[in-house]
Design a protein around this motif. Structure first.
Motif, PDB file in Angstrom:
ATOM      1  N   ALA A   4       0.852  -1.192   0.000  1.00 47.40           N
ATOM      2  CA  ALA A   4       0.000   0.000   0.000  1.00 47.40           C
ATOM      3  C   ALA A   4       0.886   1.239   0.000  1.00 47.40           C
ATOM      4  O   ALA A   4       1.972   1.237   0.586  1.00 47.40           O
ATOM      5  CB  ALA A   4      -0.910   0.004   1.227  1.00 47.40           C
ATOM      6  N   CYS A  82       0.924  -1.052  -7.496  1.00 46.91           N
ATOM      7  CA  CYS A  82       0.240  -1.007  -6.205  1.00 46.91           C
ATOM      8  C   CYS A  82      -1.214  -0.568  -6.429  1.00 46.91           C
ATOM      9  O   CYS A  82      -1.478   0.328  -7.230  1.00 46.91           O
ATOM     10  CB  CYS A  82       0.980  -0.019  -5.298  1.00 46.91           C
ATOM     11  N   ILE A  84      -3.511  -0.016  -3.711  1.00 48.36           N
ATOM     12  CA  ILE A  84      -4.129   0.521  -2.485  1.00 48.36           C
ATOM     13  C   ILE A  84      -3.413   1.788  -2.030  1.00 48.36           C
ATOM     14  O   ILE A  84      -2.182   1.803  -1.910  1.00 48.36           O
ATOM     15  CB  ILE A  84      -4.094  -0.520  -1.332  1.00 48.36           C
TER      16      ILE A  84
END
Ligand code: PNS
Length: 162
Positions: A4, A82, A84
């Motif tokens: 994240a 990624c 998130i």
């Protein structure tokens, strides 16, 4: 591996940010804390200084990486593979902006970037980098608000000791 990104200005990083980073590092395998390089703003600290402060303050968290980015968050997230983004919510006053930001990112990434909100620890719900900068600009004591290393950087920037 779950990764994240926690994006922000971090000008400077506060105990509120550290709390979010610490909790997020327990939820994901890898956290990338990334400082926005925004030439249209005039920050107190350079991107390099903000990255250094973040590195100093998160050195004990082994799955946390510090980076910087320019341009759109969705492009940076795609580059990092990624999906998130993490954002902290302090109070209802943050909600409008954060909702808009999360929905925009979800839309322009075509559903590829989700936002996970962590609610700020009550102890830090009043705290912002803006407040810290203002107190330090008047040579006030910020030792309860930011880590020791950041205190030193602020005192140096504004030319005082506390
Ligand atoms: O700490 P901040 O200032 O609240 O962080 C805001 C930040 C850096 C997360 C946000 O401004 C950002 O990601 N900007 C990059 C530009 C972008 O992607 N904008 C989205 C379209 S609204």
């Amino acid at each position: 591996m779950s990764t994240a990104i926690y994006p922000g200005s971090f000008d400077p990083v506060t105990y509120g940010h550290i709390d979010i980073i610490t909790r997020a590092s327990g939820m994901f395998d890898h956290i990338i804390v990334s400082v926005l390089n925004n030439p249209s703003k005039s920050p107190l600290f350079t991107v390099e200084e903000r990255v250094t402060m973040l590195k100093e303050c998160t050195a004990h968290l082994k799955n946390v990486e510090i980076d910087s980015f320019s341009g759109l968050l969705v492009d940076y997230a795609r580059e990092k593979n990624c999906h998130i983004a993490i954002r902290g919510l302090r109070a209802m006053t943050d909600f409008d902006y954060e909702l808009h930001f999360a929905q925009t990112n979800f839309t322009i990434s075509k559903g590829d970037l989700e936002t996970v909100f962590l609610t700020t620890d009550l102890a830090y719900s009043f705290l912002s980098s803006t407040t810290v900068r203002e107190i330090a600009s008047f040579h006030g004591d910020v030792s309860e608000l930011v880590p020791k290393y950041v205190c030193k950087c602020l005192y140096k920037k504004f030319g005082y000791e506390n």
